[in-house]
Motif scaffolding. Structure first.
Motif, PDB file in Angstrom:
ATOM      1  N   GLY A   7      -8.288 -11.498   0.002  1.00 45.35           N
ATOM      2  CA  GLY A   7      -8.796 -11.878   1.067  1.00 45.35           C
ATOM      3  C   GLY A   7      -7.589 -12.113   2.290  1.00 45.35           C
ATOM      4  N   ILE A   8      -8.128 -12.256   3.302  1.00 48.96           N
ATOM      5  CA  ILE A   8      -6.766 -12.481   4.311  1.00 48.96           C
ATOM      6  C   ILE A   8      -7.452 -13.626   5.266  1.00 48.96           C
ATOM      7  CG2 ILE A   8      -6.156 -10.089   4.302  1.00 48.96           C
ATOM      8  CD1 ILE A   8      -7.454  -9.707   7.120  1.00 48.96           C
ATOM      9  N   GLU A   9      -6.460 -14.014   5.837  1.00 52.22           N
ATOM     10  CA  GLU A   9      -6.550 -15.073   7.319  1.00 52.22           C
ATOM     11  C   GLU A   9      -5.770 -14.457   8.091  1.00 52.22           C
ATOM     12  OE1 GLU A   9      -5.039 -18.777   5.986  1.00 52.22           O
ATOM     13  OE2 GLU A   9      -6.545 -19.300   4.601  1.00 52.22           O
ATOM     14  N   TYR A  10      -6.441 -14.122   9.379  1.00 55.96           N
ATOM     15  CA  TYR A  10      -5.863 -13.825  10.550  1.00 55.96           C
ATOM     16  C   TYR A  10      -6.196 -14.893  11.628  1.00 55.96           C
ATOM     17  CZ  TYR A  10      -4.462 -10.244  14.184  1.00 55.96           C
ATOM     18  OH  TYR A  10      -3.764  -9.731  15.305  1.00 55.96           O
ATOM     19  N   ARG A  11      -5.164 -15.610  12.149  1.00 61.87           N
ATOM     20  CA  ARG A  11      -5.605 -16.844  13.016  1.00 61.87           C
ATOM     21  C   ARG A  11      -4.293 -17.384  13.766  1.00 61.87           C
ATOM     22  NH1 ARG A  11      -7.377 -21.147   8.423  1.00 61.87           N
ATOM     23  NH2 ARG A  11      -5.315 -21.775   7.929  1.00 61.87           N
TER      24      ARG A  11
ATOM     25  N   GLN B  96       0.324 -15.790  16.071  1.00 63.40           N
ATOM     26  CA  GLN B  96      -0.550 -15.189  15.149  1.00 63.40           C
ATOM     27  C   GLN B  96       0.089 -15.185  13.941  1.00 63.40           C
ATOM     28  OE1 GLN B  96      -3.412 -14.295  16.613  1.00 63.40           O
ATOM     29  NE2 GLN B  96      -3.824 -13.894  14.459  1.00 63.40           N
ATOM     30  N   MET B  97      -0.738 -15.527  12.844  1.00 59.76           N
ATOM     31  CA  MET B  97      -0.485 -15.690  11.433  1.00 59.76           C
ATOM     32  C   MET B  97      -1.590 -14.699  10.847  1.00 59.76           C
ATOM     33  SD  MET B  97       1.671 -17.148   9.619  1.00 59.76           S
ATOM     34  CE  MET B  97       2.007 -17.978   8.209  1.00 59.76           C
ATOM     35  N   LEU B  98      -0.816 -13.744  10.053  1.00 60.08           N
ATOM     36  CA  LEU B  98      -1.493 -12.945   9.097  1.00 60.08           C
ATOM     37  C   LEU B  98      -1.199 -13.176   7.780  1.00 60.08           C
ATOM     38  CD1 LEU B  98      -3.452 -10.556   8.511  1.00 60.08           C
ATOM     39  CD2 LEU B  98      -1.623  -9.107   8.975  1.00 60.08           C
ATOM     40  N   ARG B  99      -1.989 -13.618   6.793  1.00 56.44           N
ATOM     41  CA  ARG B  99      -1.985 -14.168   5.661  1.00 56.44           C
ATOM     42  C   ARG B  99      -2.820 -13.268   4.624  1.00 56.44           C
ATOM     43  NH1 ARG B  99      -2.113 -19.469   7.380  1.00 56.44           N
ATOM     44  NH2 ARG B  99      -0.354 -20.424   7.034  1.00 56.44           N
ATOM     45  N   VAL B 100      -1.948 -12.704   3.683  1.00 51.08           N
ATOM     46  CA  VAL B 100      -2.747 -11.651   2.701  1.00 51.08           C
ATOM     47  C   VAL B 100      -2.783 -12.451   0.983  1.00 51.08           C
ATOM     48  CG1 VAL B 100      -2.845  -9.376   1.826  1.00 51.08           C
ATOM     49  CG2 VAL B 100      -2.108  -9.613   4.217  1.00 51.08           C
ATOM     50  N   PHE B 101      -3.990 -12.665   0.578  1.00 48.47           N
ATOM     51  CA  PHE B 101      -3.820 -13.039  -0.726  1.00 48.47           C
ATOM     52  C   PHE B 101      -4.173 -12.177  -1.616  1.00 48.47           C
ATOM     53  CE2 PHE B 101      -5.134 -16.498   2.233  1.00 48.47           C
ATOM     54  CZ  PHE B 101      -4.301 -17.390   1.924  1.00 48.47           C
ATOM     55  N   ILE B 102      -3.346 -11.763  -2.690  1.00 44.94           N
ATOM     56  CA  ILE B 102      -3.076 -10.694  -3.481  1.00 44.94           C
ATOM     57  C   ILE B 102      -3.182 -11.271  -5.029  1.00 44.94           C
ATOM     58  CG2 ILE B 102      -2.233  -8.816  -2.127  1.00 44.94           C
ATOM     59  CD1 ILE B 102       0.395  -9.673  -3.366  1.00 44.94           C
ATOM     60  N   ASP B 103      -3.779 -10.470  -5.771  1.00 45.52           N
ATOM     61  CA  ASP B 103      -3.555 -10.633  -7.296  1.00 45.52           C
ATOM     62  C   ASP B 103      -3.517  -9.637  -8.134  1.00 45.52           C
ATOM     63  OD1 ASP B 103      -3.689 -12.376  -9.783  1.00 45.52           O
ATOM     64  OD2 ASP B 103      -5.835 -12.841  -9.250  1.00 45.52           O
ATOM     65  N   SER B 104      -2.995  -9.562  -9.473  1.00 42.74           N
ATOM     66  CA  SER B 104      -3.098  -8.261 -10.177  1.00 42.74           C
ATOM     67  C   SER B 104      -3.055  -8.838 -11.806  1.00 42.74           C
ATOM     68  CB  SER B 104      -1.291  -7.892 -10.018  1.00 42.74           C
ATOM     69  OG  SER B 104      -0.452  -8.464 -10.772  1.00 42.74           O
ATOM     70  N   GLU B 105      -3.302  -8.222 -12.489  1.00 36.82           N
ATOM     71  CA  GLU B 105      -3.429  -8.486 -14.147  1.00 36.82           C
ATOM     72  C   GLU B 105      -2.293  -8.926 -14.770  1.00 36.82           C
ATOM     73  OE1 GLU B 105      -6.076  -7.610 -16.158  1.00 36.82           O
ATOM     74  OE2 GLU B 105      -7.301  -6.977 -14.462  1.00 36.82           O
ATOM     75  N   ALA B 106      -1.099  -8.733 -14.014  1.00 37.02           N
ATOM     76  CA  ALA B 106       0.189  -9.346 -14.508  1.00 37.02           C
ATOM     77  C   ALA B 106       0.315 -10.790 -13.819  1.00 37.02           C
ATOM     78  CB  ALA B 106       1.073  -8.371 -14.462  1.00 37.02           C
ATOM     79  N   GLY B 107      -0.516 -11.002 -12.557  1.00 37.55           N
ATOM     80  CA  GLY B 107      -0.040 -12.273 -12.060  1.00 37.55           C
ATOM     81  C   GLY B 107       0.532 -12.042 -10.697  1.00 37.55           C
ATOM     82  N   VAL B 108       1.143 -12.754  -9.885  1.00 41.98           N
ATOM     83  CA  VAL B 108       1.597 -12.634  -8.541  1.00 41.98           C
ATOM     84  C   VAL B 108       2.947 -13.099  -8.752  1.00 41.98           C
ATOM     85  CG1 VAL B 108       1.675 -13.105  -6.302  1.00 41.98           C
ATOM     86  CG2 VAL B 108      -0.454 -12.503  -7.295  1.00 41.98           C
ATOM     87  N   ASP B 109       4.233 -12.540  -8.339  1.00 41.00           N
ATOM     88  CA  ASP B 109       5.584 -12.924  -8.136  1.00 41.00           C
ATOM     89  C   ASP B 109       6.111 -12.477  -7.172  1.00 41.00           C
ATOM     90  OD1 ASP B 109       6.185 -10.448  -8.999  1.00 41.00           O
ATOM     91  OD2 ASP B 109       6.952 -10.824 -10.829  1.00 41.00           O
ATOM     92  N   LEU B 110       7.086 -12.675  -6.759  1.00 40.59           N
ATOM     93  CA  LEU B 110       7.861 -12.430  -5.631  1.00 40.59           C
ATOM     94  C   LEU B 110       8.107 -10.735  -5.525  1.00 40.59           C
ATOM     95  CD1 LEU B 110       9.428 -13.208  -3.012  1.00 40.59           C
ATOM     96  CD2 LEU B 110      11.420 -13.474  -4.377  1.00 40.59           C
ATOM     97  N   SER B 111       8.401 -10.280  -6.468  1.00 40.36           N
ATOM     98  CA  SER B 111       8.439  -8.895  -6.569  1.00 40.36           C
ATOM     99  C   SER B 111       7.404  -8.176  -6.136  1.00 40.36           C
ATOM    100  CB  SER B 111       8.927  -8.451  -7.919  1.00 40.36           C
ATOM    101  OG  SER B 111       8.894  -6.864  -7.870  1.00 40.36           O
ATOM    102  N   LEU B 112       6.078  -8.544  -6.833  1.00 42.85           N
ATOM    103  CA  LEU B 112       4.758  -8.093  -6.355  1.00 42.85           C
ATOM    104  C   LEU B 112       4.460  -8.256  -4.795  1.00 42.85           C
ATOM    105  CD1 LEU B 112       2.402  -6.645  -7.727  1.00 42.85           C
ATOM    106  CD2 LEU B 112       1.307  -8.877  -7.466  1.00 42.85           C
ATOM    107  N   CYS B 113       5.042  -9.338  -4.348  1.00 37.70           N
ATOM    108  CA  CYS B 113       4.585  -9.677  -2.828  1.00 37.70           C
ATOM    109  C   CYS B 113       5.537  -8.921  -1.916  1.00 37.70           C
ATOM    110  CB  CYS B 113       5.007 -11.344  -2.528  1.00 37.70           C
ATOM    111  SG  CYS B 113       3.776 -12.239  -3.154  1.00 37.70           S
ATOM    112  N   SER B 114       6.804  -8.629  -2.459  1.00 35.58           N
ATOM    113  CA  SER B 114       7.843  -7.763  -1.718  1.00 35.58           C
ATOM    114  C   SER B 114       7.151  -6.204  -1.811  1.00 35.58           C
ATOM    115  CB  SER B 114       9.069  -7.602  -2.231  1.00 35.58           C
ATOM    116  OG  SER B 114       9.581  -9.041  -2.151  1.00 35.58           O
ATOM    117  N   GLN B 115       6.853  -5.737  -3.077  1.00 37.66           N
ATOM    118  CA  GLN B 115       6.083  -4.551  -3.119  1.00 37.66           C
ATOM    119  C   GLN B 115       4.928  -4.213  -2.130  1.00 37.66           C
ATOM    120  OE1 GLN B 115       4.701  -3.457  -7.031  1.00 37.66           O
ATOM    121  NE2 GLN B 115       4.643  -1.399  -6.726  1.00 37.66           N
ATOM    122  N   ALA B 116       3.898  -5.411  -2.153  1.00 34.88           N
ATOM    123  CA  ALA B 116       2.676  -5.166  -1.400  1.00 34.88           C
ATOM    124  C   ALA B 116       3.173  -5.421   0.171  1.00 34.88           C
ATOM    125  CB  ALA B 116       1.873  -6.395  -1.922  1.00 34.88           C
ATOM    126  N   THR B 117       4.166  -5.932   0.557  1.00 34.46           N
ATOM    127  CA  THR B 117       4.652  -5.968   2.053  1.00 34.46           C
ATOM    128  C   THR B 117       5.197  -4.989   2.354  1.00 34.46           C
ATOM    129  OG1 THR B 117       4.984  -8.488   1.512  1.00 34.46           O
ATOM    130  CG2 THR B 117       6.143  -7.192   3.349  1.00 34.46           C
TER     131      THR B 117
END
Length: 148
Positions: A24-28, A34-55
């Motif tokens: 999901g996202i929050e855009y408010r 203006q804040m844009l929050r993006v909530f992500i998940d994966s089979e292996a979980g979420v870590d800093l590396s995954l957040c960087s890759q998604a960004t």
């Protein structure tokens, strides 16, 4: 189409290619920014590396479409994540949930129980051995309740 839905559609394709689930996202506006929050998940979980890759995957898409934000934040939905999509309800069947009902519901406004089943019309939850059927249109929010 609202801005939030537009943003979700733009970035979901990019994240799917990386096997990252867009939760999901929050855009408010927060504190005049203006804040844009993006909530992500994966089979292996979420870590800093995954957040960087998604960004790295979504930032160019947002910038190309001139989606304005002062801050872009990516994170896990957390242990107490909100269940929104049908696939969330399927994935977390058998889990403890906390449900908030809308005012028109003739019953308790807050319900804690085990998620049994769901479809377009209802959510079934087991509370103290009894299965309750809750009309989906009267459900305000369903959240995982891991601390129970």
């Amino acid at each position: 189409m609202g801005k939030t839905q537009e943003i979700e559609e733009l970035i979901e394709r990019e994240l799917d290619q990386l096997a990252i689930e867009l939760v999901g996202i929050e855009y408010r506006r927060e504190n005049k920014e203006q804040m844009l929050r993006v909530f992500i998940d994966s089979e292996a979980g979420v870590d800093l590396s995954l957040c960087s890759q998604a960004t790295r995957a979504i930032k160019p898409v947002l910038d190309d479409r001139n989606i304005y934000y002062d801050h872009l934040e990516l994170s896990s939905p957390g242990l107490d994540r909100i269940l929104r999509k049908d696939k969330d309800f399927l994935r977390f069947r058998g889990s403890m949930v906390k449900i908030k009902m809308l005012k028109p519901y003739q019953g308790p406004r807050k319900i804690n129980g085990i998620l049994v089943e769901t479809d377009k019309a209802k959510i079934q939850v087991r509370v103290e051995g009894e299965v309750m059927e809750l009309p989906r249109e009267l459900v305000s929010m369903v959240r995982l309740y891991p601390d129970y």
